[in-house]
Design an enzyme around this catalytic site. Structure first.
Site, PDB file in Angstrom:
ATOM      1  N   ASP A   1       0.161   6.549  -3.581  1.00 57.34           N
ATOM      2  CA  ASP A   1      -0.967   5.886  -4.894  1.00 57.34           C
ATOM      3  C   ASP A   1      -1.857   7.101  -5.526  1.00 57.34           C
ATOM      4  OD1 ASP A   1      -1.249   3.755  -3.054  1.00 57.34           O
ATOM      5  OD2 ASP A   1      -3.403   4.189  -1.920  1.00 57.34           O
TER       6      ASP A   1
ATOM      7  N   HIS B   1       0.999  -0.659   0.529  1.00 56.05           N
ATOM      8  CA  HIS B   1      -0.087  -0.009  -0.264  1.00 56.05           C
ATOM      9  C   HIS B   1       0.809   1.364  -0.043  1.00 56.05           C
ATOM     10  CE1 HIS B   1      -3.913  -1.813   0.192  1.00 56.05           C
ATOM     11  NE2 HIS B   1      -3.275  -2.711   1.241  1.00 56.05           N
TER      12      HIS B   1
END
Length: 348
Positions: free
Chosen positions: A163, A133
């Site tokens: 992200d 992540h």
């Protein structure tokens, strides 16, 4: 708001994913792209489902539920691909190939297709198939280590840099660059968007400063990481926090005047040896100022002072409200598309 939609006519096939892929799709859709989403049968999006409140899914023209492991599902995708300009997906490397929907399969039916792949580590390298992540991706670029206090572990940040900037935003850039090329050459491309790569690119300024001997790898020891008294946040007596960003000498002078920082130690802005003492004095001074005094200081344009808004009240800030950048209606928030496009010759 101007209704100019520069991506009108761009046809995009988006495979259901979380985070950077739908964000990339939102950006394209906000500016006029026609997006068809492929979702799982019975289908809600993967990951956190915010339902109709999920802004990342706004503006999609349609959703098509397909079982990609079936022959029928694969064939339907290839039918759709034939009429698309762009395909975007966020699976681990090899997944789309195993489904018979990899770049070679898709380019066989549409040679001009721009095939965008947004992953954590890209399509190659020893970690290409590792899950992760935002915190994992930015950890390996130096970006995470630079965040937080020197006497504690790095502070986790919102998943914006890896992200959404390194993945979603650069994915959109890569798509548009490849589309321009495809419209000239008739040949598509594979856009290998890695969040780790994108984060490293966003660190270009800081690595350049390192090259010049102007940035230290030690956390909270640099101009822009909280060490400088004129580029950090302070807690006020009202409980609100105030951000100071007075880097240039004229702004630094205005900031000192606005906050009443007249101790001689503030005369030499770039004397790093004095920064800890300057921080202590500024912290104590700001903690004693009234709300009215602080607002007057914030209202001095050149002082580069800003209230630190929370997610719950950012829509109330004068700039956010004036441009309707963040809007709250009936306790529901929305954020405006960016960038904005103005008619030729109009500057504001």
């Amino acid at each position: 708001m101007n209704d100019f939609k520069p991506l009108s006519g761009l046809k995009v096939l988006e495979f259901d994913a979380i985070g950077p892929v739908p964000f990339c799709g939102m950006m394209l859709s906000d500016h006029g792209a026609d997006i068809t989403r492929i979702i799982r049968p019975g289908g809600q999006p993967n990951g956190v489902d915010a339902g109709e409140d999920d802004m990342l899914l706004r503006g999609r023209a349609r959703s098509v539920p397909l079982d990609l492991k079936s022959v029928e599902g694969r064939n339907r995708v290839l039918e759709l691909v034939a009429g698309m300009d762009v395909l975007m997906e966020g699976h681990r490397p090899g997944v789309m190939e195993r489904l018979g929907l990899g770049p070679e399969d898709c380019h066989a039916v549409n040679p001009a297709l721009v095939y965008c792949r947004i992953t954590g580590y890209g399509q190659s390298g020893p970690l290409a198939n590792h899950p992760g992540h935002d915190i994992n991706y930015i950890a390996q670029t130096g970006a995470l280590n630079a965040s937080g206090y020197k006497d504690r572990p790095p502070a986790p940040t919102l998943p914006l840099v890896g992200d959404f900037a390194g993945g979603g935003l650069l994915g959109a850039f890569g798509i548009l660059a490849a589309v321009l090329s495809a419209r000239t050459t008739g040949k598509g491309a594979v856009v290998d968007t890695a969040m780790a790569d994108g984060t490293a690119l966003l660190m270009a300024l800081h690595y350049g400063l390192m090259n010049a001997g102007l940035w230290s790898a030690e956390r909270q020891n640099n101009l822009l990481d909280g060490a400088a008294p004129f580029y950090r946040c302070y807690r006020t007596a009202t409980g609100r926090d105030i951000a100071v960003g007075a880097l240039e000498p004229k702004f630094y002078t205005a900031m000192c005047e606005a906050l009443g920082l007249n101790d001689p130690v503030f005369e030499d802005q770039m004397n790093r040896g004095n920064w800890p003492e300057m921080c202590r004095i500024a912290e104590a001074r700001i903690a004693t100022m009234t709300g009215e005094e602080l607002q007057a200081a914030v209202d001095v344009p050149d002082a580069c002072l800003s209230w630190v808004a929370s997610l719950a009240d950012a829509d109330e800030g004068v700039q956010m409200a004036a441009r309707k950048t963040i809007v709250k209606e009936d306790r529901r928030y929305s954020v405006a598309a960016a960038p904005r496009f103005l008619p030729p010759g109009r500057g504001a």
